[in-house]
Write a protein that holds these residues in place. Structure first.
Motif, short mmCIF file in Angstrom:
data_model
loop_
_atom_site.label_atom_id
_atom_site.label_comp_id
_atom_site.label_asym_id
_atom_site.label_seq_id
_atom_site.Cartn_x
_atom_site.Cartn_y
_atom_site.Cartn_z
N SER A 198 39.07 36.53 36.72
CA SER A 198 37.65 36.25 36.63
C SER A 198 36.97 37.57 36.29
CB SER A 198 37.14 35.71 37.97
OG SER A 198 37.07 36.77 38.92
N PRO A 199 35.66 37.59 36.10
CA PRO A 199 34.99 38.88 35.87
C PRO A 199 35.11 39.84 37.05
CG PRO A 199 33.60 37.07 35.12
CD PRO A 199 34.75 36.44 35.85
N ALA A 200 35.41 39.33 38.25
CA ALA A 200 35.41 40.18 39.44
C ALA A 200 36.79 40.63 39.88
CB ALA A 200 34.74 39.44 40.60
N VAL A 201 37.83 39.82 39.62
CA VAL A 201 39.13 40.07 40.24
C VAL A 201 40.23 39.38 39.45
CG1 VAL A 201 39.01 38.03 41.77
CG2 VAL A 201 40.25 40.05 42.53
N THR A 202 41.46 39.90 39.56
CA THR A 202 42.62 39.25 38.96
C THR A 202 43.42 38.56 40.05
OG1 THR A 202 42.79 40.83 37.14
CG2 THR A 202 44.79 39.62 37.71
#
Length: 209
Positions: A198-202
C-alpha cells in the motif's frame, strides 16, 4: 485443521520488530512509537466504512481466532519477579483479545480474568505444551501469537507457526530487536506466499512449505 498465525507484525526495513530500551514510557522500544501508524490509520478507515489493502490485512487478523499466545514483555514493562500483581496489561479493563491468552514468563502468577472474555494465563511450560493448551482453549479455531519478537522466534525455530504476516514499514531503525535473527534452520521451512504494498507499508505473508 487449526493453525498458529502471526498478524500485523510490524518491522522496519532493516528488520527490527522492536526498538531498544523497552520500558513503561516506551513499551515498543525507543524509536518504534510511530511504526504502527499504518495499522491505526487502517483501523480508523475501517471504522469509517472505508476499504483498502491495509484494512483488509487488519480484518484478516481477527478471522477465526480462538486463543492468543504472547511473551511477558508484550504483557507489560516489568522484568524479573512481580513486584506486585496490580499490573493487568496495557489495554485497560477490557483487552482486545476476548479469549484465553497464554503469557510466557519465568515468574508465575494466578490467572487474570478481565472484562470482555479475556483471561490471561501465566506459564513457564515448554512452547509445545503452551500451544497444545491454546489449541484446546480455541476449541477448533486458530491460535494467534501476538508477540513479541523473542516469543515468535521460539515458535519459528520449532517450525510451529503456519502463517506469518509481516508489515514492513519504510523506515530504518538501526538498533533494537530483530525478528529474523537466531532462527537457525527454522527459516528454511517457510516461503513467501504473498508480497503486496500500500502507500504506507509492504505486506509479506510467509507460510510453511
Amino acid at each position: 485443521m487449526p493453525k498458529l498465525r502471526v498478524h500485523n507484525l510490524t518491522i522496519s526495513l532493516d528488520g527490527f520488530a522492536a526498538g531498544p530500551h523497552q520500558r513503561l514510557e516506551h513499551p515498543l522500544g525507543e524509536g518504534f512509537e510511530g511504526m504502527h501508524e499504518w495499522m491505526f490509520a487502517a483501523m480508523r478507515d475501517r471504522a469509517d466504512g472505508k476499504t483498502g489493502l491495509d484494512v483488509e490485512y487488519v480484518e484478516r487478523s481477527e478471522e477465526n481466532i480462538g486463543a492468543t499466545i504472547m511473551g511477558r514483555n508484550m504483557f507489560g514493562p516489568q522484568r524479573g519477579p512481580w513486584q506486585d500483581e496490580s499490573w493487568k496489561g496495557w489495554w485497560g479493563d477490557n483487552p482486545p483479545y476476548h479469549n484465553d491468552v497464554f503469557v510466557h514468563t519465568h515468574h508465575l502468577r494466578p490467572s487474570l480474568t478481565m472484562e470482555g472474555g479475556t483471561t490471561f494465563h501465566f506459564t513457564d511450560e515448554p512452547i509445545e505444551t503452551v500451544l497444545a493448551r491454546a489449541y484446546e482453549a480455541a476449541a477448533g479455531k486458530d491460535v494467534r501469537i501476538g508477540g513479541g519478537p523473542a516469543t515468535i522466534q521460539q515458535y519459528l525455530r520449532a517450525g510451529l507457526i503456519d502463517e506469518v504476516h509481516l508489515a514492513i514499514v519504510p523506515e530504518l531503525l538501526g538498533s533494537g530487536e530483530r525478528l529474523l535473527d537466531n532462527l537457525g534452520d527454522g527459516v528454511a521451512g517457510y516461503r513467501v506466499a504473498e508480497l503486496v504494498s500500500s502507500p504506507a507499508v509492504t505486506h509479506a505473508r510467509l507460510v510453511r512449505r
